[in-house]
Design an enzyme around this catalytic site. Structure first.
Site, short mmCIF file in Angstrom:
data_model
loop_
_atom_site.label_atom_id
_atom_site.label_comp_id
_atom_site.label_asym_id
_atom_site.label_seq_id
_atom_site.Cartn_x
_atom_site.Cartn_y
_atom_site.Cartn_z
N PHE A 60 0.85 -1.19 0.00
CA PHE A 60 0.00 0.00 0.00
C PHE A 60 0.89 1.24 0.00
CE2 PHE A 60 -2.80 -3.21 1.58
CZ PHE A 60 -4.09 -2.80 1.25
N CYS A 88 -6.24 15.18 0.74
CA CYS A 88 -7.58 14.73 0.40
C CYS A 88 -8.45 15.95 0.16
CB CYS A 88 -8.19 13.87 1.51
SG CYS A 88 -9.70 13.02 0.99
N CYS A 105 -13.60 13.25 5.97
CA CYS A 105 -14.52 12.27 6.55
C CYS A 105 -14.15 11.99 8.00
CB CYS A 105 -14.48 10.98 5.75
SG CYS A 105 -14.92 11.21 4.00
N CYS A 108 -12.11 8.73 8.77
CA CYS A 108 -10.85 8.49 8.06
C CYS A 108 -9.74 8.16 9.05
CB CYS A 108 -10.47 9.73 7.24
SG CYS A 108 -8.96 9.50 6.27
N ASP A 109 -8.88 7.18 8.68
CA ASP A 109 -7.79 6.78 9.56
C ASP A 109 -6.42 7.24 9.07
OD1 ASP A 109 -7.59 5.10 7.40
OD2 ASP A 109 -7.91 3.25 8.51
N THR A 110 -6.39 8.16 8.11
CA THR A 110 -5.12 8.69 7.63
C THR A 110 -4.63 9.83 8.52
OG1 THR A 110 -5.67 8.15 5.34
CG2 THR A 110 -3.96 9.78 5.66
N GLU A 121 -7.82 3.00 -4.42
CA GLU A 121 -8.97 3.18 -3.53
C GLU A 121 -9.30 4.66 -3.55
OE1 GLU A 121 -8.14 -0.53 -0.48
OE2 GLU A 121 -7.64 1.49 0.21
N HIS A 149 -8.65 -6.07 8.79
CA HIS A 149 -7.38 -5.70 9.41
C HIS A 149 -7.60 -5.03 10.76
CE1 HIS A 149 -8.83 -2.50 6.83
NE2 HIS A 149 -8.11 -1.61 7.47
#
Length: 199
Positions: A25, A31, A35, A38-40, A94, A193
Site C-alpha cells: 500500500f 484529500c 470524513c 478516516c484513519d489517515t 482506492e 485488518h
C-alpha cells in the site's frame, strides 16, 4: 516528480473483494474531503521520487500495488501508473469517487462519499471493479444498482468508531446486514485488518 506520501505498508488487503491478498500500500497524502471516520494521519508525510519509491517497494515479494489515501487521484497520474506497470506491478486504487481516474489501472475500488454521487457516471464511464459504500449509523444507504455505473462487486462496509477508529459501529453493522438481506446483489465488506489487529 515527487510524490507526497504518508505511509508505505507491506501487508494484506483487509477489505473489499481482494481481502486477504498480499499487497504494498502506498498511502498518498492530501484529500479533498474530511470524513470523520478516516484513519489517515495527514500531518505525517515525506517526499519520494518515482525511482526512490520503486526502490523502497521492490524489496517486497508481491507485485500488487494499491494506491490509497487520502484521495490518491490528487497526485496519481497516468505517467506514475505507467512507470510501475513497466516494472511489473498490478495496480489498484482506492478512491472516494470525486475525481476521474488516471489511465492504466488494473483495479478500481470506489468508496463513494455524498460529494461524489452526482459525479460517478462522469468519472467512471466504463464502470469500476468494486463499489464499497461506507455505512454509518445515520448515513444514506446506497442507491439501486441500476442507478450506479457498472461494477463487478457492490459492497457495503460499516464504519469503525472510537478514538482510533478501532471498533465497528454496532448500529452500522446491523444496517449493513439488513441491507444485504433485503438487496442480495450487494455483499458485506468488513475491515478485517481492524478486527484482527494488523496494519
Amino acid at each position: 516528480m515527487i510524490l507526497r506520501i504518508n505511509e508505505i505498508l507491506h501487508t494484506l488487503q483487509g477489505e473489499g473483494a481482494n481481502t486477504g491478498c498480499a499487497a504494498v500500500f502506498v498511502r498518498l497524502s492530501d484529500c479533498n474531503l474530511k470524513c470523520s471516520f478516516c484513519d489517515t494521519v495527514f500531518d505525517e508525510q515525506f517526499g519520494c521520487t518515482l525511482k526512490e519509491l520503486w526502490q523502497r517497494i521492490s524489496i517486497y515479494p508481491t507485485r500488487f500495488l494499491i494506491w490509497t489515501g487520502g484521495e490518491p487521484t490528487l497526485q496519481l497520474t497516468s505517467e506514475v501508473v505507467a512507470f510501475f506497470r513497466e516494472r511489473g506491478y498490478r495496480q489498484a486504487i482506492e478512491t472516494n469517487g470525486t475525481r476521474p481516474m488516471p489511465a492504466g489501472l488494473d483495479y478500481v475500488a470506489c468508496s463513494p462519499k455524498p460529494e461524489a454521487m452526482n459525479l460517478l457516471h462522469k468519472n467512471f464511464p466504463n464502470g469500476v471493479n468494486e463499489f464499497r459504500f461506507p455505512i454509518s449509523a445515520d448515513s444514506a444507504l446506497p442507491p439501486p444498482v441500476v442507478e450506479l455505473p457498472k461494477a463487478y462487486h457492490y459492497m457495503v462496509s460499516p464504519v469503525f468508531v472510537g478514538e482510533s477508529c478501532e471498533k465497528p459501529d454496532e448500529l452500522a453493522v446491523k444496517r449493513c446486514i439488513r441491507f444485504v438481506l433485503d438487496h442480495p446483489e450487494w455483499r458485506l465488506s468488513i475491515q478485517m485488518h481492524k478486527l484482527l489487529g494488523f496494519d
